[in-house]
Design a protein around this motif. Structure first.
Motif, PDB file in Angstrom:
ATOM      1  N   ALA A  77      26.673 -37.539 107.080  1.00 38.28           N
ATOM      2  CA  ALA A  77      28.285 -37.051 107.564  1.00 38.28           C
ATOM      3  C   ALA A  77      27.419 -35.665 108.095  1.00 38.28           C
ATOM      4  N   ILE A 111      32.489 -33.139 113.910  1.00 41.90           N
ATOM      5  CA  ILE A 111      33.897 -34.220 113.431  1.00 41.90           C
ATOM      6  C   ILE A 111      35.080 -34.382 114.542  1.00 41.90           C
ATOM      7  N   CYS A 129      32.734 -38.062 113.031  1.00 46.68           N
ATOM      8  CA  CYS A 129      32.944 -37.508 111.575  1.00 46.68           C
ATOM      9  C   CYS A 129      34.363 -38.147 111.297  1.00 46.68           C
ATOM     10  N   SER A 177      31.397 -41.599 110.241  1.00 47.45           N
ATOM     11  CA  SER A 177      31.470 -41.238 108.616  1.00 47.45           C
ATOM     12  C   SER A 177      32.924 -40.575 108.503  1.00 47.45           C
TER      13      SER A 177
END
Length: 350
Positions: A168, A173, A198, A221
């Motif tokens: 992760a 993100i 993520c 993730s």
């Protein structure tokens, strides 16, 4: 005799004059016809825009290199942006390495040409980027949000092995909050495909996609202590696909009236609780677990593939003949695949 020759010469001369006049006339007619031909750039802009919209992303962008007129037209008519290895690098050209740095530089250079933010129908980024490229990707996501793209694909799985989910801390993100900002918009998003990124589970920004019809999550993730993924309050959601994501559980915070199709593959779920009254297709690849499809009386087909690893039901026979028929009692067609002693057992119930 001399007079006859003079008469013949005069007649031949007249014929030659007539023939040359005819040639001259035909030449002028051909020139006039050529001058009357309609050139491609003489067509109205709406027709040219329709032509550009039918070309592939690479072809339409190449048309923008023909002239300043075509470049302005392409900028105003650009409705899809597809950034992949095939579109950013010329096939067969080995002088430029297909590295992540070169890919990011080319995408940045391309977006700088679009001085305004056109309304996009499709926005695709498919390349093996990671969290260290956040500065570039954030800029692209903001551009996508401001452009009100309808179909969004952010897929960073290229280069990743099939069953490898990846750590992760190396994944980008995905900033869901960008679509809820003052300049962004989420109401136009119809399909969202995320791969190898993520997601922050502590945020409720998923709920902003009120008109989302198709959601695909692949090798995602989740940040934070995730006990159960709550599906967003998307009243328009019709298709849900989640694969290779470590999820303890999956549930809905309210009934999803339009949800028709659910695919859950290799997520190692512990429980499933879905409220989808109009569900018609259910596809699950997982260890034997208890699940509830509340109010789903119209399921036409269900495909269940059971993973034998660490199964609490032993050889899965009890689960196949007791648990599954009870959970899927209204299914018209049930297909079950289970690993039994190294073989595959398939059962159909109509």
């Amino acid at each position: 005799m001399a007079k006859q020759k003079e008469g013949v010469d005069k007649r031949t001369a007249r014929k030659m004059i007539r023939s040359t006049e005819g040639c001259a006339k035909s030449i002028t007619l051909e020139r006039n016809n050529k001058s009357d031909d309609v050139q491609l750039h003489d067509l109205p802009n709406d027709i040219l825009g329709s032509i550009l919209s039918r070309l592939t992303f690479r072809e339409s962008s190449q048309m923008g290199l023909v002239s300043h007129t075509w470049r302005r037209l392409w900028r105003s008519c650009c409705r899809k942006l597809v950034f992949t290895s095939a579109t950013m690098f010329q096939p067969g050209n080995r002088s430029i390495k297909h590295t992540r740095t070169n890919f990011a530089m080319r995408v940045n250079s391309f977006l700088r040409q679009l001085r305004t933010h056109p309304t996009l129908n499709k926005f695709v980024i498919k390349f093996g980027l990671r969290r260290k490229h956040t500065r570039h990707v954030n800029r692209w996501i903001r551009f996508c949000s401001v452009s009100r793209a309808r179909h969004i694909t952010i897929n960073f799985t290229p280069g990743v092995k099939d069953f490898f989910m990846g750590p992760a801390n190396s994944k980008y993100i995905f900033p869901l909050n960008v679509f809820s900002g003052p300049e962004g918009s989420s109401t136009h998003v119809r399909t969202l495909h995320l791969g190898y990124v993520c997601l922050d589970t502590t945020s409720s920004d998923f709920m902003i996609f009120a008109n989302l019809k198709k959601l695909t999550l692949h090798k995602i993730s989740f940040l934070g202590d995730l006990q159960c993924l709550m599906l967003p309050e998307c009243n328009s959601l019709e298709c849900l696909s989640i694969s290779f994501c470590s999820l303890p559980g999956l549930s809905t915070c309210q009934p999803l009236q339009r949800l028709r199709c659910v695919r859950l593959h290799y997520c190692y779920l512990k429980k499933i609780e879905l409220e989808a009254p109009n569900l018609t297709s259910f596809d699950l690849t997982n260890q034997p677990i208890p699940f509830v499809l509340g109010g789903s009386l119209n399921v036409m087909e269900a495909n269940i593939k059971l993973l034998a690893k660490d199964s609490p039901y032993g050889d899965n026979l009890d689960y196949i003949y007791t648990e599954l028929p009870a959970a899927l009692s209204h299914v018209h067609k049930l297909s079950i695949t289970s690993g039994l002693f190294g073989l595959f057992f398939i059962s159909y119930i109509f």
